[in-house]
Scaffold this motif. Structure first.
Motif, mmCIF file in Angstrom:
data_model
loop_
_atom_site.group_PDB
_atom_site.id
_atom_site.type_symbol
_atom_site.label_atom_id
_atom_site.label_comp_id
_atom_site.label_asym_id
_atom_site.label_seq_id
_atom_site.Cartn_x
_atom_site.Cartn_y
_atom_site.Cartn_z
ATOM 1 N N ASP A 67 -13.873 -33.105 -23.238
ATOM 2 C CA ASP A 67 -14.891 -33.601 -22.309
ATOM 3 C C ASP A 67 -15.402 -32.497 -21.381
ATOM 4 O O ASP A 67 -16.385 -32.696 -20.657
ATOM 5 N N HIS A 68 -14.783 -31.325 -21.429
ATOM 6 C CA HIS A 68 -15.250 -30.156 -20.685
ATOM 7 C C HIS A 68 -15.811 -29.081 -21.617
ATOM 8 O O HIS A 68 -16.785 -28.413 -21.288
ATOM 9 N N SER A 69 -15.176 -28.912 -22.764
ATOM 10 C CA SER A 69 -15.487 -27.761 -23.623
ATOM 11 C C SER A 69 -16.312 -28.084 -24.864
ATOM 12 O O SER A 69 -16.822 -27.185 -25.530
ATOM 13 N N GLY A 70 -16.454 -29.369 -25.202
ATOM 14 C CA GLY A 70 -17.009 -29.745 -26.493
ATOM 15 C C GLY A 70 -18.404 -29.235 -26.788
ATOM 16 O O GLY A 70 -18.745 -28.933 -27.935
ATOM 17 N N ALA A 71 -19.265 -29.152 -25.778
ATOM 18 C CA ALA A 71 -20.650 -28.728 -25.983
ATOM 19 C C ALA A 71 -20.805 -27.217 -26.073
ATOM 20 O O ALA A 71 -21.884 -26.724 -26.412
ATOM 21 N N ALA A 72 -19.750 -26.462 -25.789
ATOM 22 C CA ALA A 72 -19.860 -25.002 -25.723
ATOM 23 C C ALA A 72 -20.324 -24.364 -27.032
ATOM 24 O O ALA A 72 -21.165 -23.456 -27.004
ATOM 25 N N PRO A 73 -19.820 -24.783 -28.206
ATOM 26 C CA PRO A 73 -20.299 -24.148 -29.440
ATOM 27 C C PRO A 73 -21.804 -24.278 -29.632
ATOM 28 O O PRO A 73 -22.473 -23.311 -30.022
ATOM 29 N N LEU A 79 -28.235 -20.576 -27.180
ATOM 30 C CA LEU A 79 -28.636 -19.702 -26.078
ATOM 31 C C LEU A 79 -28.073 -18.284 -26.191
ATOM 32 O O LEU A 79 -28.489 -17.401 -25.433
ATOM 33 N N GLY A 80 -27.113 -18.083 -27.086
ATOM 34 C CA GLY A 80 -26.510 -16.757 -27.197
ATOM 35 C C GLY A 80 -25.664 -16.382 -26.009
ATOM 36 O O GLY A 80 -25.526 -15.192 -25.686
ATOM 37 N N VAL A 81 -25.063 -17.370 -25.340
ATOM 38 C CA VAL A 81 -24.300 -17.125 -24.120
ATOM 39 C C VAL A 81 -22.902 -16.611 -24.445
ATOM 40 O O VAL A 81 -22.363 -16.833 -25.533
ATOM 41 N N THR A 82 -22.307 -15.926 -23.474
ATOM 42 C CA THR A 82 -20.890 -15.575 -23.518
ATOM 43 C C THR A 82 -20.093 -16.762 -23.008
ATOM 44 O O THR A 82 -20.414 -17.319 -21.949
ATOM 45 N N VAL A 83 -19.075 -17.174 -23.756
ATOM 46 C CA VAL A 83 -18.218 -18.283 -23.335
ATOM 47 C C VAL A 83 -16.869 -17.724 -22.902
ATOM 48 O O VAL A 83 -16.204 -17.011 -23.656
ATOM 49 N N LEU A 93 -7.250 -24.217 -28.104
ATOM 50 C CA LEU A 93 -8.540 -24.666 -28.622
ATOM 51 C C LEU A 93 -8.761 -24.187 -30.055
ATOM 52 O O LEU A 93 -9.315 -24.906 -30.887
ATOM 53 N N ARG A 94 -8.301 -22.979 -30.355
ATOM 54 C CA ARG A 94 -8.463 -22.445 -31.712
ATOM 55 C C ARG A 94 -7.421 -22.994 -32.691
ATOM 56 O O ARG A 94 -7.480 -22.720 -33.886
ATOM 57 N N GLY A 95 -6.443 -23.738 -32.201
ATOM 58 C CA GLY A 95 -5.417 -24.303 -33.069
ATOM 59 C C GLY A 95 -4.276 -23.358 -33.370
ATOM 60 O O GLY A 95 -3.440 -23.650 -34.225
ATOM 61 N N ASN A 111 -9.051 -36.902 -30.788
ATOM 62 C CA ASN A 111 -10.323 -36.229 -30.491
ATOM 63 C C ASN A 111 -10.178 -34.747 -30.830
ATOM 64 O O ASN A 111 -9.885 -33.932 -29.961
ATOM 65 N N PRO A 112 -10.371 -34.375 -32.098
ATOM 66 C CA PRO A 112 -10.188 -32.975 -32.509
ATOM 67 C C PRO A 112 -11.067 -32.020 -31.720
ATOM 68 O O PRO A 112 -12.180 -32.374 -31.298
ATOM 69 N N MET A 113 -10.568 -30.791 -31.544
ATOM 70 C CA MET A 113 -11.267 -29.789 -30.750
ATOM 71 C C MET A 113 -11.919 -28.756 -31.656
ATOM 72 O O MET A 113 -11.403 -28.436 -32.721
ATOM 73 N N HIS A 114 -13.060 -28.234 -31.219
ATOM 74 C CA HIS A 114 -13.793 -27.245 -31.994
ATOM 75 C C HIS A 114 -14.158 -26.075 -31.079
ATOM 76 O O HIS A 114 -14.901 -26.249 -30.118
ATOM 77 N N PRO A 115 -13.663 -24.883 -31.348
ATOM 78 C CA PRO A 115 -13.925 -23.744 -30.469
ATOM 79 C C PRO A 115 -15.288 -23.120 -30.740
ATOM 80 O O PRO A 115 -15.833 -23.237 -31.845
ATOM 81 N N PRO A 116 -15.861 -22.441 -29.752
ATOM 82 C CA PRO A 116 -17.044 -21.617 -30.012
ATOM 83 C C PRO A 116 -16.705 -20.492 -30.985
ATOM 84 O O PRO A 116 -15.534 -20.160 -31.188
ATOM 85 N N ALA A 117 -17.725 -19.912 -31.588
ATOM 86 C CA ALA A 117 -17.507 -18.830 -32.546
ATOM 87 C C ALA A 117 -16.816 -17.641 -31.893
ATOM 88 O O ALA A 117 -15.988 -16.973 -32.514
#
Length: 207
Positions: A67-73, A79-83, A93-95, A111-117
């Motif tokens: 609920d805090h990190s999900g939209a980051a990817p 936007l090409g932002v640094t996370v 987060l990366r498992g 609720n599985p987690m998905h990290p940014p690239a």
């Protein structure tokens, strides 16, 4: 997007947790963009505010909860932002590392987690932009961060603020109780003029 105090904004469109934006000199930092389901709405909100805020160059995640990190990817891709994220939470987060409690391991399955690239990891006090610093604040999660900006503290889920007091989350959401209490003491010691939590309204601490 609502201005809470000079150069500090609360986003209206994040899903899940509250998101905040700090407008620095020539660049903006988004703190906790919320659930993945709200990413498009957040991007639209940022696009609508582009004339009054500098370009968003960075996203800081206070911790790994979806609920805090999900939209980051999605934001990183669009936007090409640094996370940025605390090192211990980045590993979860990366498992690479399992969440530290049984309740949190169950939440991960639901609720599985998905990290940014790409993630820029924080291990110690770190300047994101001039005036905005990230500090380790473990307890809720092992790599939880808080951020400070000219007397404003963005506390994620390190604490809640209720009637001007800092209070803890329910025990099953806390990874390390002693660390969580120490983090609350740290936040109080900063004597913030405004506390911006992940859940609940921003407020001032009362003596």
């Amino acid at each position: 997007m609502r201005e809470l105090t000079e150069n500090v904004y609360a986003l209206d469109k994040t899903a899940g947790a509250h998101g905040y934006l700090v407008a620095g000199s020539g660049r903006s930092v988004l703190i906790d963009p919320g659930l993945a389901s709200g990413a498009k709405a957040v991007l639209a909100e940022l696009a609508g505010a582009h004339r009054r805020i500098p370009r968003v160059t960075d996203v800081v995640l206070t911790h790994y909860d979806p609920d805090h990190s999900g939209a980051a990817p999605a934001l990183q891709e669009a936007l090409g932002v640094t996370v940025w994220m605390g090192r211990a939470d980045a590993a979860i987060l990366r498992g690479e590392v399992e969440p530290p409690t049984r309740a949190r391991r169950l939440l991960k399955k639901v609720n599985p987690m998905h990290p940014p690239a790409e993630l820029r990891e924080i291990d110690g006090e770190t300047s994101i932009i001039p005036g905005l610093s990230a500090l380790p604040a473990p307890g809720h999660t092992p790599g939880h961060l808080i951020l400070t900006w000219h007397g404003v503290v963005f506390c994620g889920d390190a604490v809640r603020i209720q009637d001007g007091r800092l209070v803890q989350f329910p025990a099953f959401l806390i990874s390390d109780k002693d660390a969580a209490l120490a983090t609350a003491e740290l936040i109080a010691s900063l004597r913030p003029r405004l506390v911006c939590p992940g859940h609940g309204k921003p407020d001032r601490l009362r003596a």
